[in-house]
Structure formats: C-alpha cells, structure tokens
Design an enzyme around this catalytic site. Structure first.
Site, PDB file in Angstrom:
ATOM      1  N   TYR A 180      15.210  -6.366  14.965  1.00 23.86           N
ATOM      2  CA  TYR A 180      15.035  -6.093  13.536  1.00 23.86           C
ATOM      3  C   TYR A 180      16.187  -6.715  12.756  1.00 23.86           C
ATOM      4  CZ  TYR A 180      14.551  -3.397   9.199  1.00 23.86           C
ATOM      5  OH  TYR A 180      14.412  -3.018   7.885  1.00 23.86           O
TER       6      TYR A 180
ATOM      7  N   THR B  53      10.796   5.816   3.360  1.00 20.21           N
ATOM      8  CA  THR B  53       9.471   5.224   3.541  1.00 20.21           C
ATOM      9  C   THR B  53       8.978   5.530   4.954  1.00 20.21           C
ATOM     10  OG1 THR B  53      10.263   3.124   4.449  1.00 20.21           O
ATOM     11  CG2 THR B  53      10.171   3.307   2.046  1.00 20.21           C
TER      12      THR B  53
ATOM     13  N   SER C  86      17.500  -6.447   4.314  1.00 20.86           N
ATOM     14  CA  SER C  86      18.048  -5.120   4.572  1.00 20.86           C
ATOM     15  C   SER C  86      19.555  -5.263   4.727  1.00 20.86           C
ATOM     16  CB  SER C  86      17.431  -4.567   5.869  1.00 20.86           C
ATOM     17  OG  SER C  86      18.169  -3.480   6.379  1.00 20.86           O
TER      18      SER C  86
ATOM     19  N   ALA D  57       0.797  -1.228   0.000  1.00 21.62           N
ATOM     20  CA  ALA D  57       0.000   0.000   0.000  1.00 21.62           C
ATOM     21  C   ALA D  57       0.828   1.276   0.000  1.00 21.62           C
ATOM     22  CB  ALA D  57      -0.953   0.005   1.196  1.00 21.62           C
TER      23      ALA D  57
END
Length: 269
Positions: free
Chosen positions: A151, A188, A138, A14
């Site tokens: 993360y 982002t 990443s 999205a």
C-alpha cells in the site's frame, strides 16, 4: 478554476472520501460523474444525492478501474453525456497486502491510466479546454509503513508520477494542472480492512499497532478532505503540489526543492 458549471469525474465515488468529494463538487455547482465498481453502493449514492441536487447533475457509471477497457469506455460515456470534462479525481483505492498485485493495479496503475485518459480529453493540444487532475495518495506515500509495504509503495508511486506528469503538462502547455492529496487516517470503510486477514495477510498480527497509530494521529472526517479538494481546484497557482491533511495540522503542503517549472504554473484560462 471556479468549480461552478464544470464537469467532474470521481472514481471510487460511491462511499467514503469519494462520496464527500462528489457532494462538495455539487455544492459548488459542478456536474459529477460518479464512477465505482460497486453497483449497489453507486445506485444508493446517486439516489441520496438526487434528494439534495437536481438528478441531471449526476451520472453513475459502474466501472472496475483496473480494467483498462472499462475505464476508457467510462471516460467516453461521461464526455458523451455531459459534453466535456474539466475535473478528474482519481480516488479509487484499496488496502490489500495479501493480493498485492491487485493493490498496485488499482492504487497505482489505474491512477496512471486515468490521468492519461484525463489528459487526452482535457489537454489543449487535443482540442480540450484545460482542467485539473487530483490524484489521491496518503501520508503513507511520504513515509515508510512497516505494516503496509505494498500500500505504501503504491501511494509513493502516485506522488512521483503526479509530480513528474505535472511538469510534463506544463512543458507541453496542456492547460491541465495535476496535484496530489495525502490525508492521514480517514473515517471510511477502508479502515475496516486492517481487521481482515484476507486484506492484511502476514501483517494481520500487527493490526493493533495500526490501531494505536490511528489513536495517536487521530481520524479525519471525509468532509475535511473534500475541503482540501476544493482548495486545490480553485487555486490556479498550484501544479505538482502535494497537499497533506492531518488531524493535528489540518491542510498544509509538503515542501520540496523543486524545479521552477513546477511552481506557480498558470496553466488554465
């Protein structure tokens, strides 16, 4: 693989990188299933894409990728709607050191689940026609990050899983290639999470260090990552590849001492 005429499923589609992926795939002639938990953002994304492309080229499906049943149902809806699946991009991800179980569930477990679902539909052993799976990691999956250990762990896990699954897919003659994209900082909404205690938890006091890293390494535009995606899809020689994308070097690849089984595996017809 040529993108034109193919069907793609993109999670986290999205906004941000996922939306850029959808736009790039549509520009190259694919049909795209836009999968996202955010209903409002998903509806807006499809409406915006409908202004550029034929509405029947896209399908929005609201889905929490951490919910196994929702994810299974989503894959079935997409295949029922478009008739096939050729390209899967497991892109949905979060940055939350405070609720670290959720981070692992979304960033790693859902990627593994999505990969196996993609293989179920695309693998030649199951009557599929082959395809490609791209899992988003990443640069944090290739190095330690003191301010984001969970993360970092989730992104390391994606790389280990995808490289191993790529070898397995080759051994099984599935016709499916699996690759990883490891970008640096990208412009982002996820970057906003470093400002929030509800995301960073005990590491919030180190947010200025992360900002300094962003300034030093630079911030990429999502369209640059989308260019990398198209490259991975179209180069049939790449299986188990780890594509790095940085502001300083652009698109390049992580070098490994790897098994010949992983290199130049001509898996798709």
């Amino acid at each position: 693989m040529h993108v034109n005429g193919k069907v793609a499923l993109v999670t986290g589609a999205a906004q941000g990188i996922g939306k850029a992926f959808a736009e790039a795939l549509l520009l190259h002639g694919a049909k795209v299933a836009l999968v996202d938990w955010n209903l409002e953002a998903g509806v807006k994304c499809k409406a915006a894409l409908d202004e550029q492309f034929e509405p029947q080229k896209t399908l929005f499906v609201q889905c929490d990728v951490a919910d196994q049943k929702q994810l299974r149902d989503t894959f079935r809806k997409v295949v029922d709607h478009f008739g096939r699946l050729d390209i899967l991009v497991n892109n949905a991800g979060v940055n939350n050191e405070k609720n670290w179980e959720q981070t692992l569930q979304i960033n790693l477990v859902s990627v593994i689940s999505g990969t196996y679902l993609g293989l179920d539909y695309m693998s030649k052993q199951n009557g599929g026609e082959g395809g490609i799976i791209i899992n988003m990691s990443s640069l944090a999956g290739l190095m330690p990050v003191a301010q984001q250990p969970v993360y970092c762990a989730s992104k390391h896990g994606i790389i280990g899983f995808t490289r191993s699954a790529a070898m397995a897919a080759n051994l099984m003659k599935s016709g499916v290639r699996l690759n990883v994209i490891c970008p640096g900082f990208v412009d982002t909404p996820i970057l906003e999470s470093i400002e929030k205690e509800e995301n960073m938890g005990q590491y919030i006091e180190y947010k200025d260090q992360i900002k300094a890293m962003m300034k030093f390494y630079g911030v990429l535009h999502p369209s640059t990552i989308a260019n990398g995606l198209i490259n991975l899809i179209e180069d049939d020689a790449l299986n188990g590849a780890i594509m790095k994308i940085t502001a300083s070097k652009g698109i390049h690849f992580q070098d490994y001492d790897i098994s010949p089984l992983l290199v130049k595996a001509p898996l798709t017809s």
